[in-house]
Motif scaffolding. Structure first.
Motif, PDB file in Angstrom:
ATOM      1  N   ALA A  52       2.510  13.026  -0.360  1.00 17.09           N
ATOM      2  CA  ALA A  52       3.800  12.511   0.300  1.00 17.09           C
ATOM      3  C   ALA A  52       3.507  12.233   1.896  1.00 17.09           C
ATOM      4  O   ALA A  52       3.948  11.280   2.452  1.00 17.09           O
ATOM      5  CB  ALA A  52       5.014  13.314   0.319  1.00 17.09           C
ATOM      6  N   THR A  53       2.164  12.934   2.280  1.00 14.59           N
ATOM      7  CA  THR A  53       2.065  12.628   3.590  1.00 14.59           C
ATOM      8  C   THR A  53       1.246  11.606   3.994  1.00 14.59           C
ATOM      9  O   THR A  53       1.461  10.607   4.776  1.00 14.59           O
ATOM     10  CB  THR A  53       1.001  13.826   4.240  1.00 14.59           C
ATOM     11  OG1 THR A  53       1.710  15.109   4.098  1.00 14.59           O
ATOM     12  CG2 THR A  53       0.654  13.743   5.479  1.00 14.59           C
ATOM     13  N   GLU A  54       0.427  11.213   2.854  1.00 13.85           N
ATOM     14  CA  GLU A  54      -0.191   9.637   2.934  1.00 13.85           C
ATOM     15  C   GLU A  54       0.794   8.606   2.722  1.00 13.85           C
ATOM     16  O   GLU A  54       0.808   7.567   3.548  1.00 13.85           O
ATOM     17  CB  GLU A  54      -0.989   9.498   1.505  1.00 13.85           C
ATOM     18  CG  GLU A  54      -2.261  10.506   2.040  1.00 13.85           C
ATOM     19  CD  GLU A  54      -3.247  10.128   0.486  1.00 13.85           C
ATOM     20  OE1 GLU A  54      -3.394   9.156   0.112  1.00 13.85           O
ATOM     21  OE2 GLU A  54      -3.336  11.209  -0.076  1.00 13.85           O
ATOM     22  N   TYR A  55       1.995   8.713   2.169  1.00 14.56           N
ATOM     23  CA  TYR A  55       2.986   7.890   1.829  1.00 14.56           C
ATOM     24  C   TYR A  55       3.539   7.694   3.237  1.00 14.56           C
ATOM     25  O   TYR A  55       3.793   6.550   3.538  1.00 14.56           O
ATOM     26  CB  TYR A  55       4.186   8.201   0.836  1.00 14.56           C
ATOM     27  CG  TYR A  55       5.319   7.399   0.883  1.00 14.56           C
ATOM     28  CD1 TYR A  55       5.157   6.138   0.461  1.00 14.56           C
ATOM     29  CD2 TYR A  55       6.407   7.903   1.344  1.00 14.56           C
ATOM     30  CE1 TYR A  55       6.279   5.339   0.576  1.00 14.56           C
ATOM     31  CE2 TYR A  55       7.451   7.197   1.607  1.00 14.56           C
ATOM     32  CZ  TYR A  55       7.416   5.975   1.314  1.00 14.56           C
ATOM     33  OH  TYR A  55       8.753   5.235   1.345  1.00 14.56           O
ATOM     34  N   LEU A  56       4.074   8.881   3.855  1.00 19.20           N
ATOM     35  CA  LEU A  56       4.690   8.645   5.078  1.00 19.20           C
ATOM     36  C   LEU A  56       3.860   7.797   6.237  1.00 19.20           C
ATOM     37  O   LEU A  56       4.321   6.883   7.003  1.00 19.20           O
ATOM     38  CB  LEU A  56       5.330   9.935   5.754  1.00 19.20           C
ATOM     39  CG  LEU A  56       6.208  10.016   6.934  1.00 19.20           C
ATOM     40  CD1 LEU A  56       7.334   9.229   6.560  1.00 19.20           C
ATOM     41  CD2 LEU A  56       6.536  11.595   7.184  1.00 19.20           C
ATOM     42  N   ARG A  82       4.984   4.186   7.776  1.00 20.77           N
ATOM     43  CA  ARG A  82       5.112   4.001   9.096  1.00 20.77           C
ATOM     44  C   ARG A  82       4.244   2.778   9.521  1.00 20.77           C
ATOM     45  O   ARG A  82       4.687   2.101  10.708  1.00 20.77           O
ATOM     46  CB  ARG A  82       4.881   5.359   9.914  1.00 20.77           C
ATOM     47  CG  ARG A  82       5.856   6.624   9.776  1.00 20.77           C
ATOM     48  CD  ARG A  82       5.490   7.634  10.306  1.00 20.77           C
ATOM     49  NE  ARG A  82       6.712   8.582  10.498  1.00 20.77           N
ATOM     50  CZ  ARG A  82       6.503   9.970  10.441  1.00 20.77           C
ATOM     51  NH1 ARG A  82       5.391  10.466  10.737  1.00 20.77           N
ATOM     52  NH2 ARG A  82       7.631  10.773  10.432  1.00 20.77           N
ATOM     53  N   LYS A  83       3.015   2.648   9.086  1.00 15.88           N
ATOM     54  CA  LYS A  83       2.416   1.716   9.759  1.00 15.88           C
ATOM     55  C   LYS A  83       2.952   0.481   9.562  1.00 15.88           C
ATOM     56  O   LYS A  83       2.942  -0.533  10.210  1.00 15.88           O
ATOM     57  CB  LYS A  83       0.888   1.837   8.739  1.00 15.88           C
ATOM     58  CG  LYS A  83      -0.009   2.725   9.423  1.00 15.88           C
ATOM     59  CD  LYS A  83      -1.369   2.887   8.734  1.00 15.88           C
ATOM     60  CE  LYS A  83      -2.317   1.723   9.101  1.00 15.88           C
ATOM     61  NZ  LYS A  83      -3.633   1.794   8.646  1.00 15.88           N
ATOM     62  N   GLN A 130       0.978  -1.094  -0.054  1.00 15.64           N
ATOM     63  CA  GLN A 130       0.028   0.093  -0.059  1.00 15.64           C
ATOM     64  C   GLN A 130       0.758   1.218   0.032  1.00 15.64           C
ATOM     65  O   GLN A 130       0.417   2.303  -0.661  1.00 15.64           O
ATOM     66  CB  GLN A 130      -0.822   0.070   1.321  1.00 15.64           C
ATOM     67  CG  GLN A 130      -2.054  -1.005   1.198  1.00 15.64           C
ATOM     68  CD  GLN A 130      -2.859  -0.966   2.510  1.00 15.64           C
ATOM     69  OE1 GLN A 130      -2.702  -0.367   3.276  1.00 15.64           O
ATOM     70  NE2 GLN A 130      -3.739  -2.000   2.477  1.00 15.64           N
ATOM     71  N   ALA A 131       1.922   1.182   0.929  1.00 16.01           N
ATOM     72  CA  ALA A 131       2.760   2.518   0.960  1.00 16.01           C
ATOM     73  C   ALA A 131       3.580   2.580  -0.609  1.00 16.01           C
ATOM     74  O   ALA A 131       3.708   3.891  -1.023  1.00 16.01           O
ATOM     75  CB  ALA A 131       3.816   2.187   1.891  1.00 16.01           C
ATOM     76  N   TRP A 132       3.941   1.638  -1.345  1.00 17.01           N
ATOM     77  CA  TRP A 132       4.562   1.749  -2.514  1.00 17.01           C
ATOM     78  C   TRP A 132       3.438   2.406  -3.445  1.00 17.01           C
ATOM     79  O   TRP A 132       3.800   3.153  -4.292  1.00 17.01           O
ATOM     80  CB  TRP A 132       5.024   0.624  -2.953  1.00 17.01           C
ATOM     81  CG  TRP A 132       6.353  -0.003  -2.505  1.00 17.01           C
ATOM     82  CD1 TRP A 132       6.824  -1.009  -1.702  1.00 17.01           C
ATOM     83  CD2 TRP A 132       7.665   0.886  -2.688  1.00 17.01           C
ATOM     84  NE1 TRP A 132       8.093  -0.801  -1.253  1.00 17.01           N
ATOM     85  CE2 TRP A 132       8.711   0.294  -1.898  1.00 17.01           C
ATOM     86  CE3 TRP A 132       7.816   2.137  -3.174  1.00 17.01           C
ATOM     87  CZ2 TRP A 132       9.821   0.735  -1.590  1.00 17.01           C
ATOM     88  CZ3 TRP A 132       9.281   2.799  -3.212  1.00 17.01           C
ATOM     89  CH2 TRP A 132      10.372   1.822  -2.415  1.00 17.01           C
TER      90      TRP A 132
END
Length: 108
Positions: A58-62, A66-67, A43-45
């Motif tokens: 980018a905030t969503e990626y971070l 982190r999760k 999901q992060a990728w």
């Protein structure tokens, strides 16, 4: 170390946290959280690729990153080994944005 600061929900890893509290290092619990970590990494990728195309944040990626790191930290802890503990600390370090709180939790 608090997993809550990463927005990883308690329901996602409740069985694993219970196992850790009871000091039960089972392969089944580890497999469960490892699968979650893989899903969260994917999901992060996906979010990162969307951000690269201008369709994401980018905030969503971070947050997704982190999760994924927090769940990986729990998985390594469930190994019950010294090497797993070291890997868990590495993952936990990358899961939080408050380095002072991290060091305080680790050092005491």
């Amino acid at each position: 170390m608090r997993v809550s600061c990463t927005q990883l929900s308690a329901t996602e890893i409740s069985g694993c946290i219970d196992a850790l509290r009871r000091r039960v290092f089972s392969a089944a619990a580890r497999s469960e959280v490892d699968q979650l970590a893989e899903q969260l990494d994917a999901q992060a990728w996906d979010v990162q690729h969307a951000a690269d195309r201008g369709c994401g944040d980018a905030t969503e990626y971070l947050a997704a990153f982190r999760k994924a790191r927090a769940s990986a930290a729990v998985g390594f802890t469930l190994s019950g080994t010294l090497a797993g503990a070291r890997e868990s600390l590495f993952e936990a370090f990358h899961a939080v944005d408050d380095r002072a709180a991290f060091l305080s939790a680790v050092i005491g």
